[in-house]
Scaffold this active site. Structure first.
Site, PDB file in Angstrom:
ATOM      1  N   LYS A   1      -2.613  21.878  -8.890  1.00 22.96           N
ATOM      2  CA  LYS A   1      -2.133  22.890  -9.829  1.00 22.96           C
ATOM      3  C   LYS A   1      -1.459  22.229 -11.037  1.00 22.96           C
ATOM      4  CE  LYS A   1      -1.471  26.398  -6.248  1.00 22.96           C
ATOM      5  NZ  LYS A   1      -0.504  27.296  -5.561  1.00 22.96           N
TER       6      LYS A   1
ATOM      7  N   THR B   1     -14.365   4.728   4.164  1.00 22.06           N
ATOM      8  CA  THR B   1     -13.922   5.452   5.343  1.00 22.06           C
ATOM      9  C   THR B   1     -14.912   6.558   5.696  1.00 22.06           C
ATOM     10  OG1 THR B   1     -12.673   7.096   4.087  1.00 22.06           O
ATOM     11  CG2 THR B   1     -11.534   5.045   4.641  1.00 22.06           C
ATOM     12  N   LYS B   2     -14.698   7.140   6.872  1.00 22.59           N
ATOM     13  CA  LYS B   2     -15.561   8.237   7.298  1.00 22.59           C
ATOM     14  C   LYS B   2     -15.399   9.446   6.387  1.00 22.59           C
ATOM     15  CE  LYS B   2     -12.140   9.754  10.750  1.00 22.59           C
ATOM     16  NZ  LYS B   2     -11.891   9.970  12.200  1.00 22.59           N
ATOM     17  N   PHE B   3     -14.195   9.603   5.829  1.00 19.76           N
ATOM     18  CA  PHE B   3     -13.965  10.722   4.927  1.00 19.76           C
ATOM     19  C   PHE B   3     -14.721  10.510   3.610  1.00 19.76           C
ATOM     20  CE2 PHE B   3     -10.218  10.400   7.686  1.00 19.76           C
ATOM     21  CZ  PHE B   3     -10.254  11.653   8.269  1.00 19.76           C
TER      22      PHE B   3
ATOM     23  N   ASP C   1      10.169   6.995   1.226  1.00 19.99           N
ATOM     24  CA  ASP C   1       9.639   7.255  -0.108  1.00 19.99           C
ATOM     25  C   ASP C   1       9.313   5.923  -0.795  1.00 19.99           C
ATOM     26  OD1 ASP C   1       9.227   7.883  -2.783  1.00 19.99           O
ATOM     27  OD2 ASP C   1      10.951   9.208  -2.938  1.00 19.99           O
TER      28      ASP C   1
ATOM     29  N   GLU D   1       4.596   4.974   4.121  1.00 23.30           N
ATOM     30  CA  GLU D   1       4.083   6.279   4.541  1.00 23.30           C
ATOM     31  C   GLU D   1       5.251   7.093   5.087  1.00 23.30           C
ATOM     32  OE1 GLU D   1       2.418   9.396   4.853  1.00 23.30           O
ATOM     33  OE2 GLU D   1       0.908   7.871   4.358  1.00 23.30           O
TER      34      GLU D   1
ATOM     35  N   ASP E   1      -1.954  12.091  -3.379  1.00 24.56           N
ATOM     36  CA  ASP E   1      -2.003  13.546  -3.515  1.00 24.56           C
ATOM     37  C   ASP E   1      -2.315  13.896  -4.973  1.00 24.56           C
ATOM     38  OD1 ASP E   1      -1.493  16.313  -3.618  1.00 24.56           O
ATOM     39  OD2 ASP E   1       0.037  16.164  -2.071  1.00 24.56           O
TER      40      ASP E   1
ATOM     41  N   GLU F   1       0.843  -1.185   0.000  1.00 21.94           N
ATOM     42  CA  GLU F   1       0.000   0.000   0.000  1.00 21.94           C
ATOM     43  C   GLU F   1       0.882   1.240   0.000  1.00 21.94           C
ATOM     44  OE1 GLU F   1      -3.705   2.290   2.191  1.00 21.94           O
ATOM     45  OE2 GLU F   1      -2.912   0.460   3.103  1.00 21.94           O
TER      46      GLU F   1
ATOM     47  N   ASP G   1     -10.503  10.888  -5.395  1.00 24.72           N
ATOM     48  CA  ASP G   1     -11.727  11.686  -5.326  1.00 24.72           C
ATOM     49  C   ASP G   1     -11.551  12.997  -6.087  1.00 24.72           C
ATOM     50  OD1 ASP G   1      -9.917  12.880  -3.668  1.00 24.72           O
ATOM     51  OD2 ASP G   1     -11.208  12.928  -1.892  1.00 24.72           O
TER      52      ASP G   1
END
Length: 255
Positions: free
Chosen positions: A162, A234-236, A135, A108, A158, A83, A194
């Site tokens: 931009k 998830t909650k998000f 990384d 992470e 991420d 992951e 998303d």
């Protein structure tokens, strides 16, 4: 003397011609890459900091330029899923708890996320997760054996909104050229975002990768499942859905 620039070195200064570099210098240049994350100073709670110090060592896989032996790390032979970007660990811990027969290696870089995930793993008494605080591109390049992964999860990377930062998005051809050989034949890659603009780019790049087959025709998946497990809601995600935000899943298998 003429100079050259390497496309994968953002804003790089002019450097010597390759004929002027030693073999060691040239090899080091080839290994550099655009960072897909920015090391911002973020908040870390007291509980996360304590878990980072006290609990993370139980799960830590230290970065070194040496191929991993997953059977040695986990103490058994089992499917391994990588992951990339565990965030605060909610998804990683939920999947690992639901699938004790699968081993998970999470990458992470942020201290708060590593601390939060370590805390969740200890609370749930999970033994099938290890964490590399490094990384992910370098972990993949230097530590993951070819054809060793049963699956790869890249959930909500991420989006680098931009346009001038799009080159930092992780789903791009050069990254897939590095990642796909690490996936076993028949193994899968599950991405989710998303951010609609990023989803379109993901689809374009993944569809153009010959070694990958879209498990849902030529577009997005309308479910969150992959060949091994389901991506938890998830909650998000639930909050985003209430606000009318979209989420796009892409699931591919290595041919």
């Amino acid at each position: 003397m003429k100079t050259i620039r390497f496309a994968y070195l953002p804003n790089a200064p002019a450097i010597k011609m390759t004929t002027d570099l030693t073999p060691e210098e040239l090899e080091e240049l080839k290994k550099r890459h655009i960072r897909t994350f920015a090391m911002r100073r973020g908040h870390i709670s007291e509980a996360q900091s304590r878990a980072l110090d006290e609990l993370f060592p139980r799960y830590e896989v230290k970065y070194e330029k040496k191929l991993l032996d997953f059977a040695e790390i986990f103490g058994r032979n089992a499917p391994v899923v990588l992951e990339i970007g565990c965030g605060m660990g909610e998804t990683t811990a939920a999947i690992a708890e639901a699938h004790p027969e699968v081993d998970f290696l999470g990458c992470e870089v942020f201290a708060a996320g590593v601390g939060a995930l370590s805390k969740l793993l200890a609370e749930k008494n999970l033994s099938n997760v290890r964490i590399a605080r490094h990384d992910a591109i370098e972990v993949i390049r230097d530590m993951i054996p070819d054809a060793s992964l049963s699956g790869v999860h890249i959930f909500f990377p991420d989006p680098w909104r931009k346009a001038r930062h799009h080159k930092r998005r992780i789903i791009r051809p050069d990254f897939l050229a590095l990642l796909v050989p690490k996936i076993a034949h028949g193994g899968y890659l599950h991405c989710a975002t998303d951010w609609e603009d990023y989803s379109a780019q993901m689809l374009e790049v993944l569809q153009a990768t010959e070694e990958l087959e879209n498990l849902h025709g030529n577009g997005f998946s309308d479910v969150m499942a992959n060949p091994l497990c389901e991506r938890p809601r998830t909650k998000f995600q639930a909050r985003g859905e209430r606000l009318g935000y979209g989420i796009w899943d892409l699931v591919y298998r290595r041919r």
